[in-house]
Design an enzyme around this catalytic site. Structure first.
Site, PDB file in Angstrom:
ATOM      1  N   LYS A 116     -24.682 -28.955  25.678  1.00  0.00           N
ATOM      2  CA  LYS A 116     -23.445 -29.012  24.894  1.00  0.00           C
ATOM      3  C   LYS A 116     -22.981 -30.434  24.585  1.00  0.00           C
ATOM      4  O   LYS A 116     -22.397 -30.675  23.530  1.00  0.00           O
ATOM      5  CB  LYS A 116     -22.350 -28.221  25.609  1.00  0.00           C
ATOM      6  CG  LYS A 116     -22.687 -26.741  25.652  1.00  0.00           C
ATOM      7  CD  LYS A 116     -21.567 -25.924  26.229  1.00  0.00           C
ATOM      8  CE  LYS A 116     -22.046 -24.485  26.365  1.00  0.00           C
ATOM      9  NZ  LYS A 116     -20.957 -23.551  26.569  1.00  0.00           N
ATOM     10  N   GLU A 200     -12.388 -30.991  26.815  1.00  0.00           N
ATOM     11  CA  GLU A 200     -11.968 -30.945  25.414  1.00  0.00           C
ATOM     12  C   GLU A 200     -10.629 -30.231  25.285  1.00  0.00           C
ATOM     13  O   GLU A 200     -10.161 -29.591  26.239  1.00  0.00           O
ATOM     14  CB  GLU A 200     -13.048 -30.308  24.521  1.00  0.00           C
ATOM     15  CG  GLU A 200     -13.306 -28.849  24.783  1.00  0.00           C
ATOM     16  CD  GLU A 200     -14.490 -28.269  23.996  1.00  0.00           C
ATOM     17  OE1 GLU A 200     -15.385 -29.024  23.556  1.00  0.00           O
ATOM     18  OE2 GLU A 200     -14.525 -27.036  23.849  1.00  0.00           O
ATOM     19  N   HIS A 235     -15.119 -12.668  27.592  1.00  0.00           N
ATOM     20  CA  HIS A 235     -16.062 -13.466  26.806  1.00  0.00           C
ATOM     21  C   HIS A 235     -17.247 -12.655  26.292  1.00  0.00           C
ATOM     22  O   HIS A 235     -18.191 -13.218  25.738  1.00  0.00           O
ATOM     23  CB  HIS A 235     -16.579 -14.689  27.579  1.00  0.00           C
ATOM     24  CG  HIS A 235     -15.492 -15.611  28.032  1.00  0.00           C
ATOM     25  ND1 HIS A 235     -14.505 -16.068  27.197  1.00  0.00           N
ATOM     26  CD2 HIS A 235     -15.219 -16.146  29.252  1.00  0.00           C
ATOM     27  CE1 HIS A 235     -13.672 -16.844  27.864  1.00  0.00           C
ATOM     28  NE2 HIS A 235     -14.073 -16.898  29.121  1.00  0.00           N
ATOM     29  N   ARG A 292     -31.213 -18.959  19.267  1.00  0.00           N
ATOM     30  CA  ARG A 292     -32.008 -17.727  19.322  1.00  0.00           C
ATOM     31  C   ARG A 292     -31.404 -16.732  18.346  1.00  0.00           C
ATOM     32  O   ARG A 292     -30.344 -16.965  17.785  1.00  0.00           O
ATOM     33  CB  ARG A 292     -31.927 -17.133  20.727  1.00  0.00           C
ATOM     34  CG  ARG A 292     -30.464 -16.956  21.129  1.00  0.00           C
ATOM     35  CD  ARG A 292     -30.270 -16.257  22.444  1.00  0.00           C
ATOM     36  NE  ARG A 292     -28.924 -16.435  22.945  1.00  0.00           N
ATOM     37  CZ  ARG A 292     -27.858 -15.777  22.556  1.00  0.00           C
ATOM     38  NH1 ARG A 292     -27.954 -14.864  21.611  1.00  0.00           N
ATOM     39  NH2 ARG A 292     -26.659 -16.008  23.058  1.00  0.00           N
TER      40      ARG A 292
END
Ligand code: ADP
Length: 454
Positions: A116, A200, A235, A292
């Site tokens: 990331k 962040e 999630h 993917r």
């Protein structure tokens, strides 16, 4: 084109890949675990090879057994599907070193986008919008505290190697941030063997907006527009649709083009999804790139007419993308619901066991991607998703009605599924208005639980 492809996956995605192979005139070899012996999708393969017992660690994640199966079956390429080894750069490298084409990106492109911190750096360089935050993994906690004060709380601490929502901590002030960094580091080190974390800005009421992209080995990359996947629980996505409702076309074009640029710069080949959160002013912030094919790829196939799985195999075989950006147009609306063998009334408890009744829906615009049928015994070892119901219609309102009709036709028993839950969610006023955020499902579940007790 390849003569033979080995599929290192199971269930509905194995079946989806078999179908694509068939249309391409490619033979499909399927590996399976002993818990999946007799799985309905295996009947459709040209050859099947047992690679070990039920636990994934002993079978679907066992690299040397998969490579051995590819060797004995004389496959030329390996398709990882999603989950399992699909985002494992080491596996992609072993495939290459053993002489098999990995159907997906090169290990280099996977590393560039799968990490990331690297991915965010590349995104900043290519003009893909990202969250403000630390430029790199945190070395010095005081430096992170300074950045957090600049971007203003709340902030979120995230693992650079993250996945499945692990290694994340929300911090609303400096004390929480200091504790959060420690906790996230420990969790990330335990889960991913990499304790690198970064900070962040945390967005409170966002929508999930993701762009489907595809690249080839000749430097081409296009986007296939976006999906909205804001219907989530823990999630996990429950409902996905394309296009995202109510998004300004100019803003959409800009963010979709930036996603295509990002994967082009990463020299990416195959299907990739660039995930964003969108705020209520339709500003976009990149979350991560999934390197993917994704569970929800069919909604994009329905609105663009592109077969993402077939195209992924073709570009892996060295062909150029068979379309350019100007060939891609949005036609109508598509919604997918995930049919999970779970009991929504009992904390979404997974339901293993025998499916006795199974009546599939049909009619115009109805697509069912599933390996289940009457007589299929769901093993307890894997993900609870037993299929995906996808509906396509000229517009969103018709699509919702058509999907509700299809869900009412769909009868599965005695195992419990998410079918009744979807019927309720599709009638939720926020969903119907297209104004739902990523927390509305959990908010609604909490409210209905409270109402049931009262
Ligand atoms: P993972 O790879 O673990 O899925 P993601 O980066 O995709 O991690 O984040 C998982 C989820 O956490 C997102 O879908 C979103 O709900 C939430 N999330 C992550 N980053 C932020 C952020 N900056 N602001 C608000 N929510 C976030």
């Amino acid at each position: 084109m390849f003569k033979r492809v080995l599929i290192a996956n199971r269930g509905e995605i194995a079946l989806r890949i078999i179908r694509a192979c068939r249309e391409l005139g490619v033979e499909a070899v399927c590996v399976y675990s002993s818990a999946d012996k007799g799985g309905p999708w295996l009947e459709q393969a040209d050859r099947t090879i047992c690679i070990g017992p039920g636990p994934s660690k002993e079978s679907y994640l066992k690299i040397e057994r998969i490579i051995a199966a590819a060797e004995v079956s004389h496959a030329e390429a390996i398709h990882p599907g999603y989950g399992f080894l699909s985002e494992n750069a080491h596996f992609a490298e072993v495939c290459r070193a053993s002489g098999f084409e990995f159907i997906g990106p090169s290990p280099e492109a996977m590393n560039a986008l799968g990490d990331k911190v690297n991915c965010k750096r590349l995104a900043r360089q290519t003009g893909t919008p990202v969250f403000p935050g630390t430029e790199d993994a945190i070395e010095d906690i005081d430096e992170a505290v300074k950045v957090a004060a600049e971007i203003e709380y709340p902030v979120i601490v995230k693992a650079r190697a993250g996945g499945g929502g692990r290694g994340m901590r929300i911090a609303r002030d400096e004390a929480e941030l200091r504790v959060g960094i420690d906790a996230a580091r420990q969790e990330a080190a335990a889960a991913f063997g990499d304790g690198g974390v970064y900070v962040e800005k945390f967005l409170e009421n966002a929508r999930h907006f993701e762009v489907q992209t595809m690249g080839d080995k000749h430097g081409h990359a296009v986007h296939l527009y976006e999906r909205d996947c804001s219907s989530q629980r823990r999630h996990q996505k429950l409902i996905e649709e394309a296009p995202a409702p109510g998004v300004d076309p100019k803003k959409r074009d800009r963010v979709c083009e930036s996603a295509a640029t990002l994967i082009r710069e990463a020299k990416y080949s195959g299907a990739a999804t660039v995930e964003f959160l969108m705020d209520r002013h339709q500003n976009f912030y990149m979350l991560e790139v999934n390197t993917r094919v994704q569970v929800e790829h069919p909604v994009t196939e329905m609105i663009t007419g592109v077969d993402i799985v077939k195209t992924g195999i073709r570009v892996a075989a060295g062909e150029e993308l068979p379309f350019t950006q100007k060939d891609i147009h949005i036609n109508g609306h598509a919604i997918e619901v995930r049919i999970n063998a779970e009991d929504p009334d009992r904390g979404f408890m997974p339901q293993a066991g025998l499916i006795e009744t199974y009546a599939a829906p049909g009619g115009p615009g109805v697509r069912l991607d599933s390996h289940a049928r009457a007589g299929y015994r769901i093993p307890p070892n894997y993900d609870s998703m037993i299929g995906k119901l996808i509906v396509h219609a000229p517009d969103r309102a018709t699509c919702i009605e058509r999907l509700k009709g299809a869900l009412r036709e769909f009868k599965i028993g005695p195992v419990k599924t998410t079918i009744p839950l979807h019927l309720k969610l599709l009638d939720h006023p926020d969903f119907r208005a297209g104004s739902h955020d990523i927390h509305y499902v959990e908010r609604w579940l909490k409210e209905t639980a409270v109402a049931a007790k009262a």
